[in-house]
Write an enzyme that holds these catalytic residues in place. Structure first.
Site, short mmCIF file in Angstrom:
data_model
loop_
_atom_site.label_atom_id
_atom_site.label_comp_id
_atom_site.label_asym_id
_atom_site.label_seq_id
_atom_site.Cartn_x
_atom_site.Cartn_y
_atom_site.Cartn_z
N GLY A 1 0.80 -1.35 0.10
CA GLY A 1 0.25 0.33 0.52
C GLY A 1 0.72 0.71 -0.07
N GLU B 1 5.25 -2.90 1.56
CA GLU B 1 5.67 -2.94 -0.28
C GLU B 1 5.54 -1.57 -0.61
OE1 GLU B 1 4.65 -1.64 -3.60
OE2 GLU B 1 4.38 -3.78 -4.20
N CYS C 1 1.97 -0.38 -8.45
CA CYS C 1 3.51 -0.33 -8.01
C CYS C 1 4.66 0.21 -8.86
CB CYS C 1 3.46 -0.57 -7.09
SG CYS C 1 3.38 -2.66 -7.41
#
Lengths: 503, 503
Positions: A223, A247, A284
């Site tokens: 997140g 992460e 991400c």
């Protein structure tokens, strides 16, 4: 009883209401996990492997139902979710296979060596054991592959660690369905219920209580930097500190050389446009900061990317909070002067959570003096930094924090070795002449990087090696055969993979 | 200029005065380390290996000088230090050999698989890279093997991480001599001076500044729970948190069965007496808490151990602070009623830092309600808990925190499997029918354990695997051969050990 409402990002309409868990619920789940941790059934690796395969099958069987609910709650396209559900299922099977072969044990046997100096060596047999109950915080952007039954859950369960998962409140229906599937599989596999618990909460307080529960021995999180750091601080301050494997995303810098632009400008533009709009720019690994050469070839690339992104469809973001944060951040970027939009910027749509893709050119001056230019924009936004020399790129890279990925587009004649070396100091994955977005689930994968990309640069959250986050080694010295774990006995009845290092 | 005075523990007489480092010095050392980290010379693994071998040789050559100073400053016997200097030298060579073979890289090559679903696999090549400058805090009790050129320093240097070491103020002459040797080797190997810096400080402030220096990327520590936890808290609160690998000792519980006592009571007593007095009871693996069966066989063991320890020579402790802390803790143990001395206790000697070995029997009631009974006594002290059933032992074990080691003395007929399972949940090393004190330096070793034995149960501070604390993986995706690190190129000119997992 508090509830969480699900919304359809394409319309903004409510599409479900779900009861949430409280602080007492997560504490109770942690206690149940600790009990399950002691059970011989869950300690049996073959049984755990069958359990993981069972979940994998069940997820695949119910794929269309999962995808339908998930797409409605996240606005993610069906095709993307089809790939993601397959990946979710595959990674469960991958861990099952790994556990069956005993590869997670990293078993080493060194028999006694009475002649070793300065001290004789006793019989030493080492293997990994599970660390204990794990708290998992599901991601918003990977509702399946890093959701309730995603990579963190799969690797923790495979390791032998019961899981208490806090599902993401942006897709509560998806989370509930996956949790129901998991609970059915727990029962069918004859495992104690505490092996898997699902909690739903929108309040940080509940997540904090989970990370603080004394039975919890590690946290897996995917997140935002804010959320990951908060959990990390809580875990470090416990009477018994525990590791947090968070992460937290990154800018994923991409360096493009002039020669690369001259030989394949169209390919590069296509890849970038695809990367920036894929999943509405909410990966991400989205390349968020491009280093583009000054001069006409670079100018043309910037213009092409900007024009084509402006023509692209508006993208639905995962939730209203994501839209609010992104819109505010873009305003800050423009008003600070750290970034200038290329072309006219389209205001966000009033219907649902749509925003339009956009390109910003970063100003001059040292990168780290422009906080808005080195911030992650979670959405279909890309920042471009123009450069006039390799030294300028190196200077910029030296001012960047840890990143998940770094990418270089170059031609064989370019000397980019110093750029590669500098990027490698800051990333977990170096990508060449291709997209960094896709993160394949393999043995060789490394997904993570120096802080703030992750809190644990020595670990990966994707790929088979992710299981090692939830294991610790124990060595047995001079143990009689009968008191050794089966995997370390001479007979090795289950044919576990073992090493004999004999040094 | 502040100074630290060295004292001879056998007489309490001053035997040297040494200038200390300040906050500015450690910051400067961290900056120099960061510069050295970027040097191509130090990045060359073969050169690093030669450098480590050079230090190993030089330590061996100057062994008698090192041992003489060290024994004077620590009170440790010459024979023990002779073994320790050999171990120090050997572990430097072991890491040199490991680095030369490239075993620290954990190199994995998976070539592309365009047919893999749901996503084709690109060419992926992974290897470990050094994390950056490391701060090492030397131990008081292992002045050589975990001192200035000990395991933490050797593994960090081998990994490619420059080291800033804070030497222990209890043996400043030893530290200075080792630092001089290291600096000579750095120069001889043609490496930048920042590869190795030595600081000496008695103030916690200086150590804290070192752990806070932005260039430092990890901490290695061996010492007390208080010191390790303080560093751990500092490191976790940094703007960029870093891992602390702290080995903080433990009680090292030993369970002895009645059958074992009947078959070899004398052997067991000999081992315990040797363990409790070795190095004046200042090993982190000293068995500090024995579980001895109720009844006559157990009574006899307690009496034998107590009688023979009382007849043993008083032991010199490492320093005055160690003596002050131990004496106060023993008084607290007796006055709290948590422990009762067996036989008359001898008051500590007035000359030097001597104390007499002593045995305490722990009271009844839950162990965790008696904090003095589950505390580490750093010195020649052993606590004994009497038990009347396996369930009582299991209950006690369930109330213990993380430990470095657990030991079981049993006979083949005893069913101790539940005890072994319970101990394994809490330890890094399970020892059977022998002494836990010696920790051999091998590939199979695991030295560490759940908190508070260490802050990083997934790592080891002894053995070849200790190098992995200072490395992190990077994956290269679709890299042209010319842009790959040499160890990942197809030609593999240095014949680095590699794996092809192909999954």
């Amino acid at each position: 009883m508090k509830t969480v409402t699900a919304f359809d990002p394409r319309s903004g309409a409510a599409c479900g209401e779900f009861a949430t868990s409280g602080v007492d619920d997560v504490r109770e789940a942690a206690r149940a996990a600790a009990q399950a941790f002691e059970s011989t059934e869950f300690g049996d690796t073959l049984r755990r492997a069958r359990f993981l395969d069972l979940i994998a099958d069940r997820v695949r069987q119910r794929a269309s139902e999962i995808i339908e609910i998930c797409s409605r709650e996240t606005g993610l396209p069906l095709q993307r979710l089809t790939v993601e559900v397959e990946r979710t299922s595959r990674q469960l099977s991958m861990f099952a296979e790994m556990v069956r072969a005993g590869r997670h044990l990293d078993a080493v046997i060194d028999t006694a060596d009475p002649d070793l100096t300065p001290v004789p060596r006793p019989d030493m047999r080492r293997m990994n054991v599970p660390i204990g109950p794990v708290a998992v915080f599901g991601a918003s952007n990977m509702p399946l592959a890093f959701g309730v039954l995603g990579g963190d859950t799969a690797s923790a369960l495979a390791a032998g660690c019961p899981v208490v998962i806090k599902g993401h409140p942006a897709h509560p229906g998806t989370g509930r369905l996956l949790a129901v599937i998991a609970a059915e599989c727990v029962a069918e596999a004859g495992l104690p219920a505490g092996v898997f618990s699902y909690c739903l909460a929108a309040d940080f307080e509940v997540g904090a209580a989970l990370a603080q529960a004394p039975e919890i021995t590690a946290v897996g999180f995917t997140g935002s930097l804010g959320g990951g750091r908060a959990l990390s601080d809580i875990a470090a301050a416990r009477p018994v500190p525990i590791p947090v494997y968070a992460e937290m995303g990154s800018l994923n810098p991409v360096v493009i050389t002039e020669a690369a632009l001259r030989s394949r400008s169209t390919d590069i533009a296509d890849t970038i446009i695809g990367n920036v709009t894929a999943a509405s720019g909410q990966y991400c690994t989205k390349p968020g900061l491009l280093f583009v050469p000054a001069g006409t070839a670079g100018d043309a690339l910037v213009q092409t990317v900007a024009d084509r992104l402006r023509q692209a469809q508006p993208c639905p973001l995962l939730s209203e909070p994501v839209k609010v944060r992104l819109t505010a951040a873009m305003e800050q970027l423009a008003s600070s002067g750290d970034g200038t939009p290329v072309g006219e910027s389209t205001p966000p749509s009033d219907v649902g959570y749509f925003v339009s893709p956009a390109v910003y050119v970063v100003g001059d001056g040292p990168l780290d003096a422009m906080p808005s230019a080195i911030e992650e924009y979670f959405g279909p936004i890309v920042l471009i930094r123009r450069y006039d020399s390799t030294d300028a790129v190196l200077e910029d890279i030296s001012r960047l924090a840890g990143q998940l990925t770094g990418t270089v587009y170059s031609d064989p004649g370019d000397d980019v070795s110093r750029i590669v070396t500098a990027l490698c100091r800051r990333v977990g994955r170096m990508v060449f002449d291709s997209s960094p977005v896709s993160v394949v689930v393999t043995d060789a994968q490394q997904h993570g990087g120096p802080y703030p990309a992750s809190t644990a640069a020595w670990s990966t959250s994707v790929g088979s090696q992710a299981i090692f986050r939830f294991l610790r080694p124990v060595v047995f010295q001079n143990a009689p055969q009968g008191l050794l774990p089966a995997a370390l006995r001479d007979d090795n009845r289950r044919s576990v993979e073992r090493h004999r290092n004999s040094r």
